[in-house]
Design a protein around this motif. Structure first.
Motif, mmCIF file in Angstrom:
data_model
loop_
_atom_site.group_PDB
_atom_site.id
_atom_site.type_symbol
_atom_site.label_atom_id
_atom_site.label_comp_id
_atom_site.label_asym_id
_atom_site.label_seq_id
_atom_site.Cartn_x
_atom_site.Cartn_y
_atom_site.Cartn_z
ATOM 1 N N LYS A 104 22.807 -29.218 19.646
ATOM 2 C CA LYS A 104 21.591 -29.128 20.472
ATOM 3 C C LYS A 104 20.786 -27.905 20.073
ATOM 4 C CE LYS A 104 21.480 -27.747 24.874
ATOM 5 N NZ LYS A 104 21.594 -27.724 26.352
ATOM 6 N N GLU B 16 17.489 -26.182 21.945
ATOM 7 C CA GLU B 16 16.559 -26.237 23.078
ATOM 8 C C GLU B 16 15.754 -24.948 23.136
ATOM 9 O OE1 GLU B 16 16.592 -26.919 27.945
ATOM 10 O OE2 GLU B 16 18.414 -27.171 26.759
ATOM 11 N N ASN C 227 20.234 -33.109 19.172
ATOM 12 C CA ASN C 227 19.262 -33.150 20.269
ATOM 13 C C ASN C 227 18.319 -31.958 20.150
ATOM 14 O OD1 ASN C 227 20.232 -35.402 22.218
ATOM 15 N ND2 ASN C 227 22.095 -34.252 21.751
ATOM 16 N N THR C 228 17.012 -32.230 20.131
ATOM 17 C CA THR C 228 15.996 -31.192 20.030
ATOM 18 C C THR C 228 15.056 -31.309 21.220
ATOM 19 O OG1 THR C 228 16.096 -31.332 17.611
ATOM 20 C CG2 THR C 228 14.213 -30.162 18.568
#
Length: 256
Positions: free
Chosen positions: A30, A32, A145-146
């Motif tokens: 990830k 974020e 996941n961005t």
């Protein structure tokens, strides 16, 4: 992490056959980024980076020279405040400038790392609008996941235009790696907050970009003196003649 996400990540990685095998890349579960744009035109960025396995060292590469959609160039000035691992464990980090990127290297990164930095000049002050154009994720990583959250001043609610898209930064990137023909990503606005995320895993050479336009008057433009200081910080060579003259005057005074 769901099995389907990792299957998608594996399929996407196969699309990168043209990517240089010798380049250093990272595998992240990830990435974020949370950005707060302040009324004075500055911003605070907090990046949360999670890895599927512990890392002895992690190196974040931030593009500080950005080219906008119409070819305009902008150089970002930023100050790294802290790098932490896990629940508030501060890490010793090193930074250096190389080409158009700022590198942040942190040892003993583990599986989760947070990078916090100030952006002094995140905005382009255009004729009719102020623009925030930002490359979200590192271009040298495979990311499952961005995600991005941008919070503008409360007065900007309902007054701005925003879009997000995926962009290829390396040759040989197919439309499949951009997840659509035009590269647009899902986006949601909630008052002064913009939320967007890549529709699937990203491979090295693909970045998510946010482009936000805000009407004039919501942000205070920096004074001329402040812009001049930024210019000298980005181009310290311009100070060389003045420093040379000062040294010569001092030596002349010492010699009498």
């Amino acid at each position: 992490m769901a099995r389907g996400c990792w299957v998608g990540l594996a399929i996407t990685c196969m699309l990168l056959s043209a990517h240089s095998a010798g380049a250093r890349t990272w595998t992240l579960s990830k990435f974020e980024s949370s950005i707060i744009l302040n009324e004075d035109g500055s911003a605070v960025v907090v990046e949360t980076i999670e890895c599927p396995r512990p890392l002895n060292t992690y190196e974040r590469r931030i593009p500080v020279r950005a080219t906008g959609p119409h070819g305009s160039r902008h150089t970002f000035m930023l100050d790294v405040l802290e790098v932490t691992a896990g629940p508030g464990k501060r890490l010793v980090f090193h930074t250096w400038r190389e080409g158009d990127s700022l590198h942040i290297q942190a040892p003993d990164a583990g599986k989760s790392i947070n990078i916090t930095y100030d952006l002094w000049n995140p905005l382009r002050y255009l004729g009719g609008d102020d623009e925030f154009y930002w490359v979200v994720n590192p271009p040298d990583a495979t990311i499952a996941n961005t995600l991005l959250r941008v919070t503008l001043p409360a007065s900007a609610a309902g007054e701005f235009r925003a879009q997000g898209f995926l962009r290829a930064t390396a040759p040989g990137i197919s439309d499949a790696a951009l997840w659509s023909n035009d590269g647009r990503v899902p986006m949601h606005t909630d008052g002064p907050t913009v939320l967007m995320g890549a529709p699937g895993p990203l491979v090295p050479g693909v970045v998510m970009v946010a482009d936000i336009f805000v009407p004039k008057g919501l942000f205070r433009e920096p004074a001329l003196a402040r812009r001049a200081w930024w210019f000298t910080q980005m181009n310290p060579i311009v100070l060389l003649p003045a420093v040379t003259l000062l040294v010569m005057l001092v030596l002349r005074r010492v010699k009498g």
